[in-house]
Design a protein around this motif. Structure first.
Motif, PDB file in Angstrom:
ATOM      1  N   ILE A 238     -28.192  -7.706   0.626  1.00  0.00           N
ATOM      2  CA  ILE A 238     -27.878  -6.371   0.128  1.00  0.00           C
ATOM      3  C   ILE A 238     -28.864  -5.373   0.729  1.00  0.00           C
ATOM      4  O   ILE A 238     -30.074  -5.479   0.491  1.00  0.00           O
ATOM      5  N   GLU A 239     -28.359  -4.434   1.487  1.00  0.00           N
ATOM      6  CA  GLU A 239     -29.222  -3.352   1.949  1.00  0.00           C
ATOM      7  C   GLU A 239     -29.284  -2.285   0.873  1.00  0.00           C
ATOM      8  O   GLU A 239     -28.257  -1.905   0.300  1.00  0.00           O
ATOM      9  N   THR A 240     -30.508  -1.800   0.607  1.00  0.00           N
ATOM     10  CA  THR A 240     -30.710  -0.858  -0.483  1.00  0.00           C
ATOM     11  C   THR A 240     -31.720   0.201  -0.084  1.00  0.00           C
ATOM     12  O   THR A 240     -32.602  -0.052   0.746  1.00  0.00           O
ATOM     13  N   HIS A 241     -31.573   1.368  -0.664  1.00  0.00           N
ATOM     14  CA  HIS A 241     -32.384   2.525  -0.282  1.00  0.00           C
ATOM     15  C   HIS A 241     -32.471   3.448  -1.496  1.00  0.00           C
ATOM     16  O   HIS A 241     -31.482   3.591  -2.233  1.00  0.00           O
ATOM     17  N   PRO A 242     -33.627   4.063  -1.752  1.00  0.00           N
ATOM     18  CA  PRO A 242     -33.715   4.968  -2.903  1.00  0.00           C
ATOM     19  C   PRO A 242     -32.807   6.183  -2.795  1.00  0.00           C
ATOM     20  O   PRO A 242     -32.357   6.713  -3.814  1.00  0.00           O
TER      21      PRO A 242
END
Length: 275
Positions: A238-242
């Protein structure tokens, strides 16, 4: 879980539930030290709470971009150094993409898992070079291949004496601008006696957009993840970013960081219900 030695070597510094799936998560690409710190701190904390074994992910550069004007990185050595620093600080294994045979030995000095991009999964010289580093090699299934055909990638790695292998499903090309996920590919890839991972974010890409920026459908990430767990996936990617809206790469299909914990809580419950 298959391949207990592989799991032990990767996650020996972590306390986790052996019945849980493992998580590969992080931003698409290294943008700054601050971004890596925020994501690693948050995700590692969630994974400790939920007893999920965790691999931190960030690409040190993006070699495959739609437009020549797209962001590719902050510099190879600088980015790899920032990734390595995260691993040392949080005592977690690391992964990044490699794109050429020459990159494998370089990246192997910094990370624990070499990731082969989907478009390059049949590049024999790349697979051989990755295998020869002795690192874990995670091969993403090409958007143009079946899960069953990934056995040939596994054979190339094993022929070099490397048994530390993962395979990742990331969708199949459907027309020009969309992907579909065939969850039969998970058991088909597991039949090679390797862990099968579901890429829950790239499988929702909408590539080849006329504006030169890949689209996505992040509202379906949880659905893809639930289906993957139900189908027997060993791990989730899972790619995640704020703030996905301002991310320099793949913002259209990344999961917003503050939505990760609630989703993982559901997935842990689902996993416990089916094993």
């Amino acid at each position: 879980m298959p391949q207990p030695d592989l799991y032990h070597n990767l996650f020996s510094s972590q306390q986790y539930d052996k019945n849980n799936f493992f998580l590969i998560a992080g931003p698409c690409v290294v943008e700054s030290a601050e971004l890596l710190e925020e994501v690693a701190y948050t995700v590692s904390g969630i994974c400790k709470k939920l007893a999920i074994p965790y691999i931190f992910k960030a690409s040190y550069k993006k070699a495959n971009r739609t437009s020549a004007n797209s962001f590719t990185g902050i510099g190879d050595e600088k980015a790899l150094g920032l990734i390595q620093a995260i691993g040392k600080k949080y005592h977690i294994p690391l992964t990044t993409d490699v794109h050429t045979a020459e990159e494998c030995a370089i990246a192997a000095q910094y990370v624990d898992v070499l990731q082969i991009p989907a478009f390059l999964c049949r590049q024999t010289d790349l697979l051989i070079a990755a295998a020869q580093t002795g690192k874990v090699v995670n091969v993403k299934k090409g958007q143009f291949l079946s899960g069953e055909s990934m056995r040939f990638a596994v054979e190339k790695l094993r022929n070099e004496g490397n048994e530390k292998i993962m395979l990742t499903e990331r969708g199949t090309t459907f027309g020009y601008h969309d992907l579909v996920v065939d969850f039969r590919n998970i058991p088909l890839m597991k039949a090679n006696d390797v862990p099968a991972v579901m890429d829950c974010t790239h499988s929702l890409q909408q590539p080849n957009q006329s504006g030169g920026v890949t689209g996505g459908n992040p509202g379906m990430i949880e659905t893809i993840a639930k289906c993957a767990i139900a189908a027997g996936a060993d791990g989730l990617f899972i790619e995640t970013h704020p703030q996905p809206a301002v991310a320099k790469s793949d913002g259209a299909n990344m999961l917003q960081l503050d939505k990760l914990e609630e989703m993982l809580e559901k997935l842990v419950k689902l996993r416990s219900a089916i094993i």
